[in-house]
Design a protein around this motif. Sequence first.
Motif, PDB file in Angstrom:
ATOM      1  N   LEU A 143     -70.500 -65.889  -7.652  1.00  0.00           N
ATOM      2  CA  LEU A 143     -71.402 -66.032  -8.801  1.00  0.00           C
ATOM      3  C   LEU A 143     -72.733 -66.658  -8.379  1.00  0.00           C
ATOM      4  N   GLN A 144     -72.687 -67.583  -7.414  1.00  0.00           N
ATOM      5  CA  GLN A 144     -73.926 -68.182  -6.903  1.00  0.00           C
ATOM      6  C   GLN A 144     -74.770 -67.124  -6.191  1.00  0.00           C
ATOM      7  N   LYS A 145     -74.129 -66.271  -5.376  1.00  0.00           N
ATOM      8  CA  LYS A 145     -74.858 -65.207  -4.670  1.00  0.00           C
ATOM      9  C   LYS A 145     -75.515 -64.244  -5.665  1.00  0.00           C
ATOM     10  N   GLN A 146     -74.867 -64.047  -6.818  1.00  0.00           N
ATOM     11  CA  GLN A 146     -75.423 -63.152  -7.844  1.00  0.00           C
ATOM     12  C   GLN A 146     -76.482 -63.848  -8.701  1.00  0.00           C
ATOM     13  N   GLY A 147     -76.668 -65.144  -8.491  1.00  0.00           N
ATOM     14  CA  GLY A 147     -77.664 -65.884  -9.258  1.00  0.00           C
ATOM     15  C   GLY A 147     -77.217 -66.249 -10.671  1.00  0.00           C
ATOM     16  N   LEU A 148     -75.904 -66.192 -10.928  1.00  0.00           N
ATOM     17  CA  LEU A 148     -75.392 -66.490 -12.264  1.00  0.00           C
ATOM     18  C   LEU A 148     -75.102 -67.973 -12.460  1.00  0.00           C
ATOM     19  N   VAL A 149     -74.769 -68.670 -11.365  1.00  0.00           N
ATOM     20  CA  VAL A 149     -74.527 -70.109 -11.430  1.00  0.00           C
ATOM     21  C   VAL A 149     -75.189 -70.780 -10.233  1.00  0.00           C
ATOM     22  N   SER A 150     -75.457 -72.078 -10.396  1.00  0.00           N
ATOM     23  CA  SER A 150     -75.940 -72.901  -9.292  1.00  0.00           C
ATOM     24  C   SER A 150     -75.556 -74.338  -9.602  1.00  0.00           C
ATOM     25  N   LEU A 151     -75.875 -75.241  -8.694  1.00  0.00           N
ATOM     26  CA  LEU A 151     -75.608 -76.661  -8.879  1.00  0.00           C
ATOM     27  C   LEU A 151     -76.932 -77.405  -8.835  1.00  0.00           C
ATOM     28  N   ASP A 152     -77.068 -78.440  -9.660  1.00  0.00           N
ATOM     29  CA  ASP A 152     -78.270 -79.271  -9.559  1.00  0.00           C
ATOM     30  C   ASP A 152     -78.041 -80.356  -8.512  1.00  0.00           C
ATOM     31  N   HIS A 153     -79.012 -81.254  -8.326  1.00  0.00           N
ATOM     32  CA  HIS A 153     -78.914 -82.280  -7.285  1.00  0.00           C
ATOM     33  C   HIS A 153     -77.789 -83.286  -7.538  1.00  0.00           C
ATOM     34  N   THR A 154     -77.267 -83.347  -8.793  1.00  0.00           N
ATOM     35  CA  THR A 154     -76.144 -84.242  -9.091  1.00  0.00           C
ATOM     36  C   THR A 154     -74.807 -83.485  -9.139  1.00  0.00           C
ATOM     37  N   ARG A 155     -74.826 -82.240  -8.666  1.00  0.00           N
ATOM     38  CA  ARG A 155     -73.629 -81.381  -8.586  1.00  0.00           C
ATOM     39  C   ARG A 155     -73.084 -80.970  -9.954  1.00  0.00           C
ATOM     40  N   HIS A 156     -73.935 -80.921 -10.954  1.00  0.00           N
ATOM     41  CA  HIS A 156     -73.562 -80.371 -12.260  1.00  0.00           C
ATOM     42  C   HIS A 156     -73.790 -78.856 -12.235  1.00  0.00           C
ATOM     43  N   LEU A 157     -72.908 -78.123 -12.864  1.00  0.00           N
ATOM     44  CA  LEU A 157     -73.043 -76.661 -12.918  1.00  0.00           C
ATOM     45  C   LEU A 157     -74.209 -76.258 -13.799  1.00  0.00           C
ATOM     46  N   LEU A 158     -74.973 -75.281 -13.323  1.00  0.00           N
ATOM     47  CA  LEU A 158     -76.038 -74.664 -14.098  1.00  0.00           C
ATOM     48  C   LEU A 158     -75.687 -73.199 -14.295  1.00  0.00           C
ATOM     49  N   LEU A 159     -75.685 -72.745 -15.541  1.00  0.00           N
ATOM     50  CA  LEU A 159     -75.375 -71.345 -15.841  1.00  0.00           C
ATOM     51  C   LEU A 159     -76.658 -70.624 -16.207  1.00  0.00           C
ATOM     52  N   HIS A 160     -76.959 -69.532 -15.484  1.00  0.00           N
ATOM     53  CA  HIS A 160     -78.206 -68.798 -15.669  1.00  0.00           C
ATOM     54  C   HIS A 160     -77.982 -67.555 -16.511  1.00  0.00           C
TER      55      HIS A 160
END
Length: 196
Positions: free
Chosen positions: A179-196
Motif C-alpha cells: 500500500l505504501q508503494k502504491q501511495g495509499l498509506v504512509s507514516l508520519d515522523h511519529t509513526r502514525h498512519l496516514l491514509l491518502h
Amino acid sequence: MLLSYPSHHLTISPTERRLHFYERGEEIPLVSQGIWEVNRGVVQLLKFNPQGEETLLGWVQSDNFFGLWLTSVDTFQAKTLSDVYLKWYSLEEIDKNPLLAHKILSQIAKRLRQTEELLAIAGLKKVEDRLLKLLKLLAKEIGEKQESFTRIKVRFTHQNLANAIGTTRVTVTRILGDLQKQGLVSLDHTRHLLLH
C-alpha cells in the motif's frame, strides 16, 4: 497509572468530577457497578478467547462510554491506545440523571454501528480487503482529516492491525508495504498512519 479510584458519591457535579489517568498501553479496571466515560484519548475494547488470542470489539474516545455494565462478553477488556483521561459514573447516578442516560444511549447506538462494521470486515475473505476496510474504519472513527490525507490519531502496531483482522503480523507488514508503494498509506515522523 491510576491516580484515583471510582467514586460512588452521588453529590459530585459534572464540573467537579475527578479525572482518572491511564498511560498508553495500560489495562483499565472494569467494575460492574458503573461505567467509564472517555474525556480524552482512545480506548480499545477486546475479548480474549481461551487460547489467549484477542478479538477487537471496537474503540471509544471522547464523550463515549464503556464498561462491564454495557457488555455480556465474559472476557471483556479495555486497554488504552494513548494516554487517557476517564470519568466514572455509578449506576445509581445514571439512573437518577435522564440527560446522562440519554447521552449514554446515543453513544451505545454509535458503538453498535461500529461493531457491525467490524463484523462485516471479519466476514471478508481476502486479507487485503479486510485490512483496507479496517483502515477506512479507523480513518472514520479515530482519524484527523488533513488537506490530502487522514492521520490516524493513535499509533497502531502491525500486530494490533493483524489481531484486528485475524491474520499474522508478517502479512500485515507485507500488505502495508504494498500500500505504501502504491501511495495509499504512509507514516508520519511519529509513526502514525496516514491514509491518502
